[in-house]
Design a protein around this motif. Structure first.
Motif, mmCIF file in Angstrom:
data_model
loop_
_atom_site.group_PDB
_atom_site.id
_atom_site.type_symbol
_atom_site.label_atom_id
_atom_site.label_comp_id
_atom_site.label_asym_id
_atom_site.label_seq_id
_atom_site.Cartn_x
_atom_site.Cartn_y
_atom_site.Cartn_z
ATOM 1 N N TRP A 203 -6.933 18.930 -47.415
ATOM 2 C CA TRP A 203 -7.310 20.329 -47.666
ATOM 3 C C TRP A 203 -6.111 21.132 -48.151
ATOM 4 N N GLN A 204 -4.989 20.955 -47.500
ATOM 5 C CA GLN A 204 -3.778 21.686 -47.884
ATOM 6 C C GLN A 204 -3.350 21.354 -49.311
ATOM 7 N N ALA A 205 -3.424 20.076 -49.660
ATOM 8 C CA ALA A 205 -2.948 19.636 -50.973
ATOM 9 C C ALA A 205 -3.923 19.976 -52.088
ATOM 10 N N GLY A 206 -5.177 20.241 -51.724
ATOM 11 C CA GLY A 206 -6.205 20.407 -52.753
ATOM 12 C C GLY A 206 -6.343 21.786 -53.329
ATOM 13 N N GLY A 207 -5.659 22.776 -52.727
ATOM 14 C CA GLY A 207 -5.759 24.133 -53.239
ATOM 15 C C GLY A 207 -7.192 24.645 -53.167
ATOM 16 N N GLU A 208 -7.582 25.444 -54.148
ATOM 17 C CA GLU A 208 -8.917 26.039 -54.166
ATOM 18 C C GLU A 208 -9.998 24.957 -54.205
ATOM 19 N N GLN A 209 -9.750 23.898 -54.973
ATOM 20 C CA GLN A 209 -10.728 22.815 -55.043
ATOM 21 C C GLN A 209 -10.846 22.081 -53.712
ATOM 22 N N GLY A 210 -9.748 22.033 -52.965
ATOM 23 C CA GLY A 210 -9.795 21.407 -51.654
ATOM 24 C C GLY A 210 -10.739 22.144 -50.719
ATOM 25 N N THR A 211 -10.708 23.472 -50.759
ATOM 26 C CA THR A 211 -11.619 24.255 -49.927
ATOM 27 C C THR A 211 -13.053 24.083 -50.394
ATOM 28 N N GLU A 212 -13.265 24.009 -51.689
ATOM 29 C CA GLU A 212 -14.617 23.800 -52.205
ATOM 30 C C GLU A 212 -15.174 22.450 -51.769
ATOM 31 N N ARG A 213 -14.333 21.411 -51.794
ATOM 32 C CA ARG A 213 -14.782 20.095 -51.350
ATOM 33 C C ARG A 213 -15.076 20.089 -49.855
ATOM 34 N N LEU A 214 -14.218 20.758 -49.087
ATOM 35 C CA LEU A 214 -14.449 20.867 -47.659
ATOM 36 C C LEU A 214 -15.774 21.567 -47.386
ATOM 37 N N ALA A 215 -16.018 22.672 -48.087
ATOM 38 C CA ALA A 215 -17.255 23.429 -47.879
ATOM 39 C C ALA A 215 -18.482 22.581 -48.177
ATOM 40 N N SER A 216 -18.426 21.811 -49.251
ATOM 41 C CA SER A 216 -19.562 20.974 -49.628
ATOM 42 C C SER A 216 -19.818 19.895 -48.577
ATOM 43 N N SER A 217 -18.751 19.255 -48.109
ATOM 44 C CA SER A 217 -18.904 18.205 -47.102
ATOM 45 C C SER A 217 -19.365 18.785 -45.776
ATOM 46 N N TYR A 218 -18.835 19.946 -45.415
ATOM 47 C CA TYR A 218 -19.237 20.588 -44.156
ATOM 48 C C TYR A 218 -20.730 20.910 -44.180
ATOM 49 N N ARG A 219 -21.192 21.507 -45.275
ATOM 50 C CA ARG A 219 -22.613 21.855 -45.366
ATOM 51 C C ARG A 219 -23.503 20.625 -45.176
ATOM 52 N N ALA A 243 -31.090 29.789 -40.830
ATOM 53 C CA ALA A 243 -29.746 29.528 -41.345
ATOM 54 C C ALA A 243 -29.890 28.771 -42.664
ATOM 55 N N VAL A 244 -29.392 29.352 -43.742
ATOM 56 C CA VAL A 244 -29.643 28.774 -45.061
ATOM 57 C C VAL A 244 -28.394 28.272 -45.765
ATOM 58 N N ASP A 245 -27.207 28.690 -45.311
ATOM 59 C CA ASP A 245 -26.011 28.283 -46.054
ATOM 60 C C ASP A 245 -24.766 28.612 -45.244
ATOM 61 N N ILE A 246 -23.655 28.065 -45.701
ATOM 62 C CA ILE A 246 -22.314 28.467 -45.271
ATOM 63 C C ILE A 246 -21.645 29.028 -46.509
ATOM 64 N N ASP A 247 -21.192 30.273 -46.470
ATOM 65 C CA ASP A 247 -20.659 30.883 -47.682
ATOM 66 C C ASP A 247 -19.215 30.443 -47.934
ATOM 67 N N LEU A 252 -21.720 31.912 -41.656
ATOM 68 C CA LEU A 252 -23.101 31.439 -41.617
ATOM 69 C C LEU A 252 -23.994 32.482 -42.290
ATOM 70 N N VAL A 253 -24.821 32.024 -43.227
ATOM 71 C CA VAL A 253 -25.754 32.900 -43.933
ATOM 72 C C VAL A 253 -27.129 32.730 -43.304
ATOM 73 N N VAL A 254 -27.675 33.820 -42.774
ATOM 74 C CA VAL A 254 -28.974 33.801 -42.112
ATOM 75 C C VAL A 254 -29.951 34.625 -42.932
#
Length: 278
Positions: A203-219, A243-247, A252-254
C-alpha cells in the motif's frame, strides 16, 4: 510465514525461542515479548515516543485490559489469544490514513484464511468467521512522536477459547471454528504480522493506485456490503438502510430512505444487521 500444521491449541506460555527464530529473517520487524501487559497499544505508544523504529511488534503473552474502539475493554483467559501491537510510521498523505484500520482488518482476515479459516470483514475492521461471529478486533491509534506521527496497530485474535469463555455470544475463536483443532498461537501471530506488514508495504509503495487496489480488494471481502444495517450514531441517533459501498475515503455508504449517507469509523457507535425492508 506460516509455520507448522494445525494442532489442538494448548494454553502454555508462548515459545520465546521459536518466535525469536521465526522473526530473525525479517529485518524490518523486531519483537518485544512481554509476559503480561495491561495494553500492548499503550506500551507500543511509549516505545514510539522513545524513538522506536517502524516494525516494532509488542506482544503480550497475556493482555489483562485490552482496549477496543470507543474505549471498550475486554479480557481473555491466559494462553488463549494472540494480542499484539505493531508500530508503523506511514509516509502516505494524511487523507489516506483512514484506510489503515481497514487495511489491517483485511490482512488479518487474509492471514486467517491462509490458515484454513473462512474469514471475512465487518466494516470497518472486525474479522468474522463463516458463522458471522467475531474472531478478531483491531484498534489503530495515531500518536505524535518527536520523529513525526506514528500509527499503533493493535490486534486481538481469539485462538483457543471455548464457548463459555467468550464475553458475548457474537464472538467465536479459531478453536471453535475448527471443532477444537486450530493453529497454535505462535503460528497465528507470525502469519498475521507477516501478512499485515506485507499488505502495508504494498500500500505504501503503490501511491494513489495502491489505495485504489486496496479499496477494490476490501470491498470484495467486506460482508457488510449488500446487507440491511442499522448504524447507531453518537447521541442516540441511527441510520437504517442498505450498505451499498465503501467510498474512496474508507467510509461506509448506506442507502437510506432519504438517499445515500456516508459514515466514517469515528462517526459510529455500532453497525448491526437489520431486518430487510419490505
Amino acid at each position: 510465514m506460516t509455520t507448522g500444521s494445525s494442532q489442538r491449541p494448548h494454553r502454555g506460555p508462548l515459545d520465546a525461542s521459536r518466535l525469536a527464530e521465526a522473526f530473525a529473517p525479517y529485518p524490518d520487524l523486531t519483537l518485544e515479548l512481554l509476559a503480561e501487559a495491561a495494553s500492548t497499544n499503550a506500551v507500543a505508544a511509549q516505545r514510539a515516543a522513545e524513538g522506536a523504529p517502524e516494525g516494532l511488534v509488542v506482544l503480550a503473552d497475556h493482555q489483562a485490559a485490552g482496549r477496543g474502539r470507543l474505549d471498550r475493554t475486554w479480557q481473555t483467559p491466559p494462553g488463549t489469544a494472540v494480542t499484539f501491537s505493531l508500530l508503523l510510521r506511514p509516509g502516505v498523505p494524511a487523507a489516506c490514513w483512514p484506510w489503515l484500520p481497514l487495511l489491517v482488518g483485511h490482512n488479518v482476515a487474509k492471514a486467517l484464511t491462509a490458515l484454513g479459516h473462512e474469514a471475512s470483514l465487518k466494516w470497518p475492521n472486525d474479522v468474522l468467521l463463516a458463522d458471522g461471529r467475531k474472531v478478531a478486533g483491531i484498534l489503530v491509534e495515531r500518536v505524535d512522536t518527536p520523529a513525526g506521527p506514528a500509527a499503533i496497530v493493535g490486534v486481538g485474535i481469539n485462538v483457543a477459547q471455548e464457548a463459555a469463555e467468550l464475553p458475548v455470544d457474537t464472538a467465536t475463536s479459531l478453536a471453535i471454528d475448527a471443532a477444537g483443532v486450530a493453529p497454535d498461537r505462535e503460528t497465528v501471530l507470525l502469519e498475521a504480522v507477516a501478512t499485515v506488514r506485507e499488505g502495508y508495504d504494498v500500500w505504501q509503495a503503490g501511491g494513489e493506485q495502491g489505495t485504489e487496489r486496496l479499496a477494490s480488494s476490501y470491498r470484495a471481502h467486506c460482508a457488510t456490503i449488500g446487507r440491511q444495517v442499522r448504524v447507531d450514531l453518537p447521541g442516540g441517533g441511527e441510520l437504517l438502510g442498505r450498505a451499498v459501498d465503501i467510498d474512496g475515503s474508507g467510509r461506509l455508504v448506506v442507502q437510506t430512505s432519504e438517499g445515500p449517507r456516508s459514515v466514517g469509523a469515528g462517526d459510529v457507535v455500532h453497525v448491526r444487521p437489520a431486518p430487510d425492508a419490505d
